[in-house]
Design an enzyme around this catalytic site. Structure first.
Site, PDB file in Angstrom:
ATOM      1  CE  LYS A 175      45.842  25.158 -47.202  1.00 50.99           C
ATOM      2  NZ  LYS A 175      45.307  26.185 -46.345  1.00 50.99           N
ATOM      3  CB  SER A 208      41.277  24.217 -44.887  1.00 47.29           C
ATOM      4  OG  SER A 208      42.259  25.186 -45.042  1.00 47.29           O
ATOM      5  NE  ARG A 234      37.299  27.230 -41.964  1.00 45.44           N
ATOM      6  CZ  ARG A 234      38.474  26.596 -41.925  1.00 45.44           C
ATOM      7  NH1 ARG A 234      39.220  26.474 -43.002  1.00 45.44           N
ATOM      8  NH2 ARG A 234      38.914  26.084 -40.799  1.00 45.44           N
ATOM      9  CG  ASP A 276      41.998  26.490 -48.268  1.00 51.40           C
ATOM     10  OD1 ASP A 276      41.177  26.164 -47.375  1.00 51.40           O
ATOM     11  OD2 ASP A 276      43.101  26.982 -47.994  1.00 51.40           O
ATOM     12  CG  HIS A 281      50.467  21.017 -43.391  1.00 49.94           C
ATOM     13  ND1 HIS A 281      50.582  22.193 -44.092  1.00 49.94           N
ATOM     14  CD2 HIS A 281      49.515  21.226 -42.457  1.00 49.94           C
ATOM     15  CE1 HIS A 281      49.734  23.073 -43.607  1.00 49.94           C
ATOM     16  NE2 HIS A 281      49.071  22.518 -42.615  1.00 49.94           N
TER      17      HIS A 281
HETATM   18  N1  URA Z   1      45.605  25.767 -41.651  1.00 49.88           N
HETATM   19  C1  URA Z   1      44.934  25.749 -42.830  1.00 49.88           C
HETATM   20  O1  URA Z   1      45.533  25.784 -43.905  1.00 49.88           O
HETATM   21  N2  URA Z   1      43.595  25.697 -42.790  1.00 49.88           N
HETATM   22  C2  URA Z   1      42.883  25.652 -41.638  1.00 49.88           C
HETATM   23  O2  URA Z   1      41.672  25.594 -41.676  1.00 49.88           O
HETATM   24  C3  URA Z   1      43.596  25.675 -40.416  1.00 49.88           C
HETATM   25  C4  URA Z   1      44.973  25.733 -40.456  1.00 49.88           C
END
Ligand code: URA
Length: 424
Positions: A185, A181, A166, A159, A80
């Site tokens: 995932k 967040s 957010r 999320d 990621h």
């Molecule tokens: N990427 C995400 O998936 N969440 C965040 O809060 C910031 C970047």
């Protein structure tokens, strides 16, 4: 339990229990807690932070709000990136690691705002399908060891809801919220090995290295606590990653790198990320894994993996040998130096926005992309340019008027004039 007590506790920096956090996340996800109360709590987190224990509990509650993927593959790795400009590393690292015998299974998103999305990049390849079912995903993984698809099923609904709140309430830039967040995932994707590329600089969420290191450290701890082999690497996003920004342009650059035609910062980061994944998979020491990753590129094996994966996704695999088949822009505009100058830096967020204006990105979720659009950087930080040298070239097919993009592009370049004064 009640929401007012929870907001007040975080406002006073008092630690919430695991049960309180679970109650909050479930209550917001199922609609019992309204947006305005959740927004007040998120703002309290932005101002006061969360403890590590609270961040772990928030991540777990968000992960458990939806499905958890269980692939029928013995060992999988995932990567990621916290988001950047020109970041095509997944298109390179996946094939490299798979060529070394470790399966890379990834779900990616689309770009929104100034950062690009891997799914958009892949969809610039004619015929390439990203919306595969899990059995189709598993089949490709078992054949080539590498596949990237768009999100399927109901992963982390908490999320999805919290992230859009957010975005609308100025509460994105909080290390515990970003950490929860992303990690919720990733943990729902459930790979055994996780390599995280945490970026800092003008094109990243984290503007300085220290903040990025804090985020990286927290993410590693959460990954380890969830039983994953996890490594977070901190990398610089003060200049674009590689030379090309924009969907087809980035696919082209990734292929050229796998063809062995280019080296530089993009190559170095891809080798580093690949080597970390291979090390976590038990393929040897970091040095040995660096060597394995380099050989996967130089032997052409990584390009073979990409070619097979593209074919199995329904895409035109011939792009791996002839990148001119990719969507080609019809128009271009060169940004040139007006005087002798030294390039001091770039504002990557502005470069990302320039690319978006050219058609490569979207301001709204449903905007249609120009796959050919984007930017090629013709210089790097530290370069000395003469008057009339090209700084960067803007490309588009849909944007016939380059004036807004050109102003934005120029604003993104920090330079000093080095022309000697002339005396008469
Ligand atoms: N990427 C995400 O998936 N969440 C965040 O809060 C910031 C970047």
């Amino acid at each position: 339990m009640n929401i007012i007590d929870i907001i007040n506790k975080t406002k006073k920096s008092q630690e919430l229990s695991e049960d309180e956090i679970l109650w909050l996340v479930n209550g917001y996800t199922n609609g019992d807690i309204p947006d305005y109360q959740m927004s007040a709590w998120l703002m309290a987190v932005c101002l006061n932070g969360l403890t590590e224990a609270e961040t772990f509990a928030l991540t777990a509650a968000m992960r458990d709000s939806g499905d958890i993927l269980k692939l029928n593959i013995p060992l999988t790795a995932d990567k990621h990136s916290t988001g950047g400009v020109g970041d095509k590393t997944s298109l390179i690292v996946g094939p490299v690691v798979a060529a070394c015998g470790v399966c890379v299974a990834k779900m990616s998103g689309r770009g929104l705002g100034h950062t690009g999305g891997t799914i958009d990049k892949l969809e610039s390849i004619e015929g390439y399908r990203t919306d595969l079912s899990i059995p189709e995903f598993e089949k490709i993984l078992s054949q080539t060891g590498f596949s990237i698809i768009s999100q399927t099923g109901e992963l982390c609904p908490a999320d999805k809801k919290i992230y859009s709140l957010r975005n609308a309430t100025g509460t994105v830039d909080s290390i515990p919220l970003i950490c929860a967040s992303i990690m919720s995932k990733k943990l729902a994707m459930n790979a055994d090995i996780l390599v995280l590329d945490v970026k800092y600089g003008s094109g990243a969420f984290m503007k300085n290295r220290k903040e990025a290191e804090r985020l990286a450290d927290l993410m590693e701890k959460i990954g380890a606590a969830a039983g994953k082999k996890c490594k977070a690497v901190v990398t610089d996003m003060n200049s674009p990653l590689g030379k090309n920004i924009g969907n087809a342009l980035e696919v082209r650059e990734a292929i050229e790198l796998l063809q062995g035609k280019t080296k530089g910062k993009l190559y170095d980061i891809c080798i580093e990320l690949s080597a970390e994944m291979l090390r976590l998979a038990g393929k040897g020491s970091l040095q040995e894994c660096i060597q394995l990753a380099k050989e996967a590129v130089s032997s052409g094996k990584a390009l073979d993996v990409l070619r097979s994966t593209i074919r199995l996704h329904g895409g035109n695999e011939r792009i791996c040998d002839d990148t001119s088949i990719l969507p080609q822009p019809q128009l271009k505009y060169e940004i040139r130096a007006t005087k002798e100058m030294k390039i001091l830096g770039f504002n990557c967020e502005e470069l990302g926005m320039t690319s978006l204006l050219l058609g490569a990105g979207r301001l709204n979720k449903n905007d249609k992309l120009d796959m050919s659009a984007g930017i090629i950087m013709n210089c790097e930080i530290g370069d000395h340019l003469n008057a009339d040298d090209i700084i960067m070239t803007l490309y588009s097919t849909v944007c016939s008027d380059f004036s807004d993009a050109a102003v934005r592009a120029l604003n993104a370049v920090k330079f000093e004039i080095t022309e000697k004064p002339s005396y008469t």
